[in-house]
Design a protein around this motif. Structure first.
Motif, PDB file in Angstrom:
ATOM      1  N   THR A  13       0.851  -1.196   0.000  1.00 41.45           N
ATOM      2  CA  THR A  13       0.000   0.000   0.000  1.00 41.45           C
ATOM      3  C   THR A  13       0.885   1.244   0.000  1.00 41.45           C
ATOM      4  OG1 THR A  13      -1.644  -1.191   1.281  1.00 41.45           O
ATOM      5  CG2 THR A  13      -1.817   1.217   1.262  1.00 41.45           C
ATOM      6  N   HIS A  56      -9.604   5.514   3.067  1.00 41.16           N
ATOM      7  CA  HIS A  56     -10.725   4.638   3.424  1.00 41.16           C
ATOM      8  C   HIS A  56     -10.332   3.732   4.583  1.00 41.16           C
ATOM      9  CE1 HIS A  56      -8.468   2.227   0.509  1.00 41.16           C
ATOM     10  NE2 HIS A  56      -9.175   1.149   0.786  1.00 41.16           N
ATOM     11  N   ASP A  60      -5.341  -2.298   5.132  1.00 33.22           N
ATOM     12  CA  ASP A  60      -4.036  -1.980   4.526  1.00 33.22           C
ATOM     13  C   ASP A  60      -3.789  -0.476   4.402  1.00 33.22           C
ATOM     14  OD1 ASP A  60      -6.094  -2.208   2.463  1.00 33.22           O
ATOM     15  OD2 ASP A  60      -4.510  -2.059   0.964  1.00 33.22           O
ATOM     16  N   HIS A  61      -4.800   0.349   4.715  1.00 30.45           N
ATOM     17  CA  HIS A  61      -4.637   1.802   4.684  1.00 30.45           C
ATOM     18  C   HIS A  61      -4.725   2.432   6.071  1.00 30.45           C
ATOM     19  CE1 HIS A  61      -5.013   2.079   0.214  1.00 30.45           C
ATOM     20  NE2 HIS A  61      -5.482   0.862   0.440  1.00 30.45           N
ATOM     21  N   ASP A 155      -7.924   3.663  -3.287  1.00 28.67           N
ATOM     22  CA  ASP A 155      -8.275   2.451  -4.030  1.00 28.67           C
ATOM     23  C   ASP A 155      -9.481   2.693  -4.934  1.00 28.67           C
ATOM     24  OD1 ASP A 155      -6.220   1.288  -2.653  1.00 28.67           O
ATOM     25  OD2 ASP A 155      -7.435  -0.248  -1.663  1.00 28.67           O
ATOM     26  N   HIS A 196      -2.235   1.879  -4.593  1.00 29.68           N
ATOM     27  CA  HIS A 196      -1.383   0.747  -4.967  1.00 29.68           C
ATOM     28  C   HIS A 196      -0.875   0.992  -6.384  1.00 29.68           C
ATOM     29  CE1 HIS A 196      -2.934  -1.696  -1.591  1.00 29.68           C
ATOM     30  NE2 HIS A 196      -4.091  -1.101  -1.870  1.00 29.68           N
TER      31      HIS A 196
HETATM   32 ZN   LIG Z   1      -5.702  -0.956  -0.580  1.00 25.86          ZN
END
Ligand SMILES: [Zn+2]
Ligand SMILES: [Zn+2]
Length: 217
Positions: A13, A56, A60-61, A155, A196
């Motif tokens: 990420t 968001h 992973d963020h 994303d 990404h």
């Molecule tokens: Zn992501």
């Protein structure tokens, strides 16, 4: 303006560090669950974080938000429509990994300043405009630096593709609608820095991204 970035954690990420001037205050965009990696990126950038903006609520963020906010004593902002994701990171770990504890630690910020569509965020000598772009998640936001012609697209929009909409809360129709209403009308020379993969430009995506071409034949 100075932008540095590193792809972090299993999902690679992109964590972005944005400063108006070298050595000045900075904004961090997204906090993957690799706090040492983010601290190293900030150290290398030579800037002083003043705010953390989250595109968001996916793990992973957001999984490093608690560590980053605590380290620098800064506020963290997230759209309230992703609060349900932020409130249950273990559920996201189970969904993504298929098991409970991969031996890592995740910590959200716990408290989030609410992002709202169209809001202007003046911080670190930069003016970010919040574009609420639901679809990948209900509370997904992109951050637009109008003056500098830069869009942090999270994303929502990738080089050659768009965010997946098959996860809980995903909505393909909503993604395409918010793409048409919020992103496609931006100046075509806008640099797009996604959550990404590589950077791109809106002009390039309008030319080669099949999802945008569907909106903008
Ligand atoms: Zn992501
Ligand atoms: Zn995501």
């Amino acid at each position: 303006m100075r932008i540095t970035a590193a792809p972090l954690w299993l999902a690679a990420t992109n964590c972005w560090v944005v400063a108006a001037e070298p050595g000045g205050p900075a904004v961090i965009i997204d906090a993957p669950p690799d706090v040492p990696g983010i601290l190293e990126l900030v150290r290398r950038s030579g800037v002083a974080p003043a705010a953390l903006l989250l595109t968001h609520g996916h793990l992973d963020h957001i999984g490093g938000a608690g560590g980053v906010a605590g380290e620098y004593g800064i506020g963290t902002s997230l759209h309230p429509d992703d609060g349900w994701l932020a409130d249950d990171l273990p559920a996201q770990v189970r969904l993504l990994m298929g098991f409970e504890d991969p031996g890592e630690t995740y910590a959200g910020a716990g408290r989030y300043e609410p992002l709202a569509d169209g809001a202007v965020f003046d911080v670190a000598g930069l003016r970010f405009r919040v574009l609420h772009t639901p679809g990948h998640t209900p509370g997904h936001c992109c951050f637009w630096l109008e003056e500098q012609g830069v869009l942090f697209s999270g994303d929502h929009l990738f080089s050659g593709s768009i965010g997946r909409t098959d996860l809980p809360g995903g909505d393909y129709e909503a993604l395409m609608r918010s793409m048409a209403e919020r992103v496609v009308p931006l100046p075509s020379e806008t640099h797009v820095l996604p959550g990404h993969g590589p950077a791109t430009t809106l002009a390039r995506e309008l030319a080669i991204n099949p999802f945008l071409q569907a909106l903008h034949p």
